[in-house]
Design a protein around this motif. Structure first.
Motif, PDB file in Angstrom:
ATOM      1  N   TYR A 135       0.840  -1.195   0.000  1.00 55.60           N
ATOM      2  CA  TYR A 135       0.000   0.000   0.000  1.00 55.60           C
ATOM      3  C   TYR A 135       0.870   1.238   0.000  1.00 55.60           C
ATOM      4  O   TYR A 135       2.020   1.212   0.414  1.00 55.60           O
ATOM      5  CB  TYR A 135      -0.927   0.031   1.227  1.00 55.60           C
ATOM      6  CG  TYR A 135      -2.092  -0.910   1.096  1.00 55.60           C
ATOM      7  CD1 TYR A 135      -3.328  -0.449   0.652  1.00 55.60           C
ATOM      8  CD2 TYR A 135      -1.953  -2.256   1.404  1.00 55.60           C
ATOM      9  CE1 TYR A 135      -4.398  -1.314   0.523  1.00 55.60           C
ATOM     10  CE2 TYR A 135      -3.025  -3.129   1.263  1.00 55.60           C
ATOM     11  CZ  TYR A 135      -4.246  -2.650   0.826  1.00 55.60           C
ATOM     12  OH  TYR A 135      -5.298  -3.506   0.685  1.00 55.60           O
ATOM     13  N   GLU A 136       0.301   2.315  -0.494  1.00 57.50           N
ATOM     14  CA  GLU A 136       0.965   3.612  -0.454  1.00 57.50           C
ATOM     15  C   GLU A 136      -0.023   4.654   0.023  1.00 57.50           C
ATOM     16  O   GLU A 136      -1.219   4.392   0.114  1.00 57.50           O
ATOM     17  CB  GLU A 136       1.551   3.973  -1.820  1.00 57.50           C
ATOM     18  CG  GLU A 136       0.556   4.026  -2.950  1.00 57.50           C
ATOM     19  CD  GLU A 136       1.236   4.102  -4.310  1.00 57.50           C
ATOM     20  OE1 GLU A 136       2.398   4.517  -4.388  1.00 57.50           O
ATOM     21  OE2 GLU A 136       0.582   3.760  -5.306  1.00 57.50           O
ATOM     22  N   LEU A 137       0.494   5.831   0.308  1.00 57.20           N
ATOM     23  CA  LEU A 137      -0.346   6.873   0.873  1.00 57.20           C
ATOM     24  C   LEU A 137      -1.103   7.608  -0.213  1.00 57.20           C
ATOM     25  O   LEU A 137      -0.524   8.114  -1.159  1.00 57.20           O
ATOM     26  CB  LEU A 137       0.503   7.881   1.664  1.00 57.20           C
ATOM     27  CG  LEU A 137      -0.340   8.956   2.321  1.00 57.20           C
ATOM     28  CD1 LEU A 137      -0.256   8.831   3.830  1.00 57.20           C
ATOM     29  CD2 LEU A 137       0.073  10.319   1.886  1.00 57.20           C
ATOM     30  N   GLY A 138      -2.394   7.626  -0.050  1.00 61.39           N
ATOM     31  CA  GLY A 138      -3.255   8.441  -0.895  1.00 61.39           C
ATOM     32  C   GLY A 138      -3.929   9.464  -0.001  1.00 61.39           C
ATOM     33  O   GLY A 138      -3.944   9.329   1.222  1.00 61.39           O
ATOM     34  N   ALA A 139      -4.488  10.465  -0.602  1.00 59.39           N
ATOM     35  CA  ALA A 139      -5.201  11.476   0.172  1.00 59.39           C
ATOM     36  C   ALA A 139      -6.412  11.925  -0.623  1.00 59.39           C
ATOM     37  O   ALA A 139      -6.336  12.141  -1.829  1.00 59.39           O
ATOM     38  CB  ALA A 139      -4.291  12.658   0.472  1.00 59.39           C
ATOM     39  N   TRP A 140      -7.520  12.020   0.065  1.00 58.73           N
ATOM     40  CA  TRP A 140      -8.728  12.583  -0.530  1.00 58.73           C
ATOM     41  C   TRP A 140      -8.696  14.078  -0.252  1.00 58.73           C
ATOM     42  O   TRP A 140      -8.619  14.500   0.887  1.00 58.73           O
ATOM     43  CB  TRP A 140      -9.975  11.959   0.077  1.00 58.73           C
ATOM     44  CG  TRP A 140     -10.189  10.557  -0.372  1.00 58.73           C
ATOM     45  CD1 TRP A 140      -9.858   9.425   0.319  1.00 58.73           C
ATOM     46  CD2 TRP A 140     -10.744  10.124  -1.606  1.00 58.73           C
ATOM     47  NE1 TRP A 140     -10.185   8.318  -0.412  1.00 58.73           N
ATOM     48  CE2 TRP A 140     -10.733   8.717  -1.608  1.00 58.73           C
ATOM     49  CE3 TRP A 140     -11.262  10.782  -2.725  1.00 58.73           C
ATOM     50  CZ2 TRP A 140     -11.211   7.963  -2.669  1.00 58.73           C
ATOM     51  CZ3 TRP A 140     -11.732  10.028  -3.786  1.00 58.73           C
ATOM     52  CH2 TRP A 140     -11.712   8.637  -3.754  1.00 58.73           C
ATOM     53  N   LEU A 141      -8.740  14.835  -1.309  1.00 62.87           N
ATOM     54  CA  LEU A 141      -8.727  16.283  -1.193  1.00 62.87           C
ATOM     55  C   LEU A 141     -10.106  16.793  -1.586  1.00 62.87           C
ATOM     56  O   LEU A 141     -10.597  16.495  -2.680  1.00 62.87           O
ATOM     57  CB  LEU A 141      -7.664  16.891  -2.114  1.00 62.87           C
ATOM     58  CG  LEU A 141      -6.240  16.359  -1.893  1.00 62.87           C
ATOM     59  CD1 LEU A 141      -5.325  16.811  -3.009  1.00 62.87           C
ATOM     60  CD2 LEU A 141      -5.710  16.812  -0.557  1.00 62.87           C
TER      61      LEU A 141
END
Length: 131
Positions: free
Chosen positions: A59-65
């Protein structure tokens, strides 16, 4: 007599030191008020690092903006702090398209998300840039 003079001198030096400390605190608060990015930079960095440290390898870091009336998922590669008020998120979407969001610090809402990696390449840690 000499002992009283020494004590009085020590009390005066301590009072001056306390006054300097109060002035330093006031100056720091003024700086943080005038520079919101400086005030939140450390919090964002520590939250991102903590989130990354607890991700599984695939997994990697995602961000909901939340912007523009829509939610945008960005696989975050870099966060740039442009003092005094801007934060720039650089990365890509799930299709690999490059994304860059320039966000004012007062409008920041960031939901960190674990995103399944699309490749077998090792996960890269988020880069932080301070300007």
């Amino acid at each position: 007599m000499e002992t009283r003079v020494l004590r009085a001198n020590n009390h005066m030096q301590e009072a001056l030191s306390n006054l300097r400390n109060v002035e330093n605190v006031k100056e720091q608060r003024k700086h943080l008020h005038e520079n919101p990015v400086a005030a939140i930079r450390g919090i964002i960095e520590s939250q991102v690092r903590d989130f990354e440290d607890n991700l599984e390898d695939d997994y990697e870091l995602g961000a909901w903006l939340a912007s523009f009336g829509n939610q945008i998922l960005i696989i975050v590669e870099q966060i740039q702090f442009e003092e005094p008020t801007l934060i720039i998120f650089k990365g890509r979407d799930n299709s690999g398209n490059k994304l860059q969001l320039i966000q004012h610090a007062s409008q920041l809402n960031l939901l960190l998300n674990a995103v399944k990696k699309q490749t077998d390449e090792p996960r890269q840690q988020i880069g932080f840039i301070h300007n």
